[in-house]
Design a protein around this motif. Structure first.
Motif, PDB file in Angstrom:
ATOM      1  N   PRO A   1       0.812  -1.226   0.000  1.00 51.96           N
ATOM      2  CA  PRO A   1       0.000   0.000   0.000  1.00 51.96           C
ATOM      3  C   PRO A   1       0.848   1.281   0.000  1.00 51.96           C
ATOM      4  O   PRO A   1       0.511   2.251  -0.673  1.00 51.96           O
ATOM      5  CB  PRO A   1      -0.832  -0.134   1.280  1.00 51.96           C
ATOM      6  N   LYS A   2       1.964   1.262   0.715  1.00 54.69           N
ATOM      7  CA  LYS A   2       2.872   2.421   0.709  1.00 54.69           C
ATOM      8  C   LYS A   2       3.417   2.654  -0.699  1.00 54.69           C
ATOM      9  O   LYS A   2       3.507   3.795  -1.159  1.00 54.69           O
ATOM     10  CB  LYS A   2       4.015   2.190   1.701  1.00 54.69           C
ATOM     11  N   GLY A   3       3.788   1.595  -1.402  1.00 52.97           N
ATOM     12  CA  GLY A   3       4.269   1.723  -2.773  1.00 52.97           C
ATOM     13  C   GLY A   3       3.181   2.192  -3.720  1.00 52.97           C
ATOM     14  O   GLY A   3       3.411   3.044  -4.584  1.00 52.97           O
ATOM     15  N   GLU A   4       1.988   1.646  -3.561  1.00 52.94           N
ATOM     16  CA  GLU A   4       0.847   2.064  -4.395  1.00 52.94           C
ATOM     17  C   GLU A   4       0.557   3.546  -4.233  1.00 52.94           C
ATOM     18  O   GLU A   4       0.148   4.221  -5.176  1.00 52.94           O
ATOM     19  CB  GLU A   4      -0.414   1.255  -4.043  1.00 52.94           C
ATOM     20  N   ALA A   5       0.785   4.068  -3.045  1.00 55.69           N
ATOM     21  CA  ALA A   5       0.511   5.485  -2.781  1.00 55.69           C
ATOM     22  C   ALA A   5       1.445   6.401  -3.571  1.00 55.69           C
ATOM     23  O   ALA A   5       1.177   7.595  -3.703  1.00 55.69           O
ATOM     24  CB  ALA A   5       0.633   5.766  -1.281  1.00 55.69           C
ATOM     25  N   PHE A   6       2.520   5.852  -4.118  1.00 55.01           N
ATOM     26  CA  PHE A   6       3.452   6.635  -4.932  1.00 55.01           C
ATOM     27  C   PHE A   6       2.900   6.901  -6.332  1.00 55.01           C
ATOM     28  O   PHE A   6       3.470   7.686  -7.089  1.00 55.01           O
ATOM     29  CB  PHE A   6       4.810   5.908  -5.012  1.00 55.01           C
ATOM     30  N   TYR A   7       1.789   6.297  -6.693  1.00 52.36           N
ATOM     31  CA  TYR A   7       1.256   6.412  -8.048  1.00 52.36           C
ATOM     32  C   TYR A   7       0.974   7.857  -8.450  1.00 52.36           C
ATOM     33  O   TYR A   7       1.232   8.247  -9.591  1.00 52.36           O
ATOM     34  CB  TYR A   7      -0.006   5.561  -8.220  1.00 52.36           C
ATOM     35  N   SER A   8       0.478   8.651  -7.537  1.00 53.16           N
ATOM     36  CA  SER A   8       0.184  10.049  -7.884  1.00 53.16           C
ATOM     37  C   SER A   8       1.462  10.789  -8.278  1.00 53.16           C
ATOM     38  O   SER A   8       1.440  11.678  -9.137  1.00 53.16           O
ATOM     39  CB  SER A   8      -0.530  10.764  -6.734  1.00 53.16           C
ATOM     40  N   VAL A   9       2.600  10.407  -7.683  1.00 53.99           N
ATOM     41  CA  VAL A   9       3.881  11.015  -8.037  1.00 53.99           C
ATOM     42  C   VAL A   9       4.278  10.580  -9.449  1.00 53.99           C
ATOM     43  O   VAL A   9       4.743  11.391 -10.249  1.00 53.99           O
ATOM     44  CB  VAL A   9       4.974  10.644  -7.015  1.00 53.99           C
ATOM     45  N   VAL A  10       4.069   9.306  -9.769  1.00 54.85           N
ATOM     46  CA  VAL A  10       4.372   8.804 -11.107  1.00 54.85           C
ATOM     47  C   VAL A  10       3.496   9.528 -12.139  1.00 54.85           C
ATOM     48  O   VAL A  10       3.984   9.922 -13.204  1.00 54.85           O
ATOM     49  CB  VAL A  10       4.196   7.268 -11.176  1.00 54.85           C
ATOM     50  N   LEU A  11       2.223   9.720 -11.829  1.00 55.91           N
ATOM     51  CA  LEU A  11       1.342  10.465 -12.744  1.00 55.91           C
ATOM     52  C   LEU A  11       1.847  11.890 -12.947  1.00 55.91           C
ATOM     53  O   LEU A  11       1.828  12.413 -14.062  1.00 55.91           O
ATOM     54  CB  LEU A  11      -0.091  10.506 -12.215  1.00 55.91           C
TER      55      LEU A  11
END
Length: 166
Positions: free
Chosen positions: A85-95
């Motif tokens: 979940p911590k890694g998934e939360a990085f998705y907005s940064v990737v976007l």
């Protein structure tokens, strides 16, 4: 070679985040995990990193709780890497990196590398962080990705070149 941590003493959240994800190779490893490439060879092939570089980034991401290893073979021992979940939360940064890169690092005639459709409204999502059509926050599970033919070919060539190395 582990990624060096330099700012645990600071209260600055940007400095602390940079310690975890602040280098090119870590971000590229995370990109591959978001693209559902879970095996070490796939990640190495698409990032172009050396085996040591990719291994150290995966170990650091695991130690920081962004990635977990899951065994898929006992003999020989082999692992897949999955976002927590911590890694998934990085998705907005990737976007955000994607949007900046599409806007400022390419010519307009190149077109988008990946088009996203927002499942909720069924329209093209745009570059985010909000859907161009309905205005809702874009979440990874609500996006359908369609890589451009050129990007599909680029990734296939990279994978083939990696597989054909001696």
């Amino acid at each position: 070679m582990a990624v060096k941590k330099t700012s645990p003493q600071t209260l600055c959240p940007i400095s602390r985040a940079e310690d975890i994800v602040g280098d090119r190779w870590t971000v590229l490893v995370l990109r591959e995990l978001f693209m559902r490439n879970h095996r070490y060879d796939e990640i190495q092939a698409q990032t172009g990193g050396t085996p040591q570089m990719v291994a150290s980034r995966l170990k650091s991401l695991e130690a920081d709780g962004m990635v977990e290893r899951r065994a898929y073979s006992e003999r020989p021992p082999r692992y897949e890497y999955h976002l927590t979940p911590k890694g998934e939360a990085f998705y907005s940064v990737v976007l955000a990196l994607r949007a900046w890169g599409e806007t400022w690092c390419k010519s307009q005639d190149e077109g988008l590398a990946v088009r996203y459709t927002h499942r909720k409204c069924g329209h093209e999502a745009g570059l985010g962080p909000l859907c161009d059509h309905c205005g809702e926050l874009l979440r990874r599970g609500e996006l359908i990705s369609e890589p451009s033919p050129g990007y599909v070919e680029e990734r296939a060539v990279r994978l083939e070149a990696f597989k054909s190395k001696p």
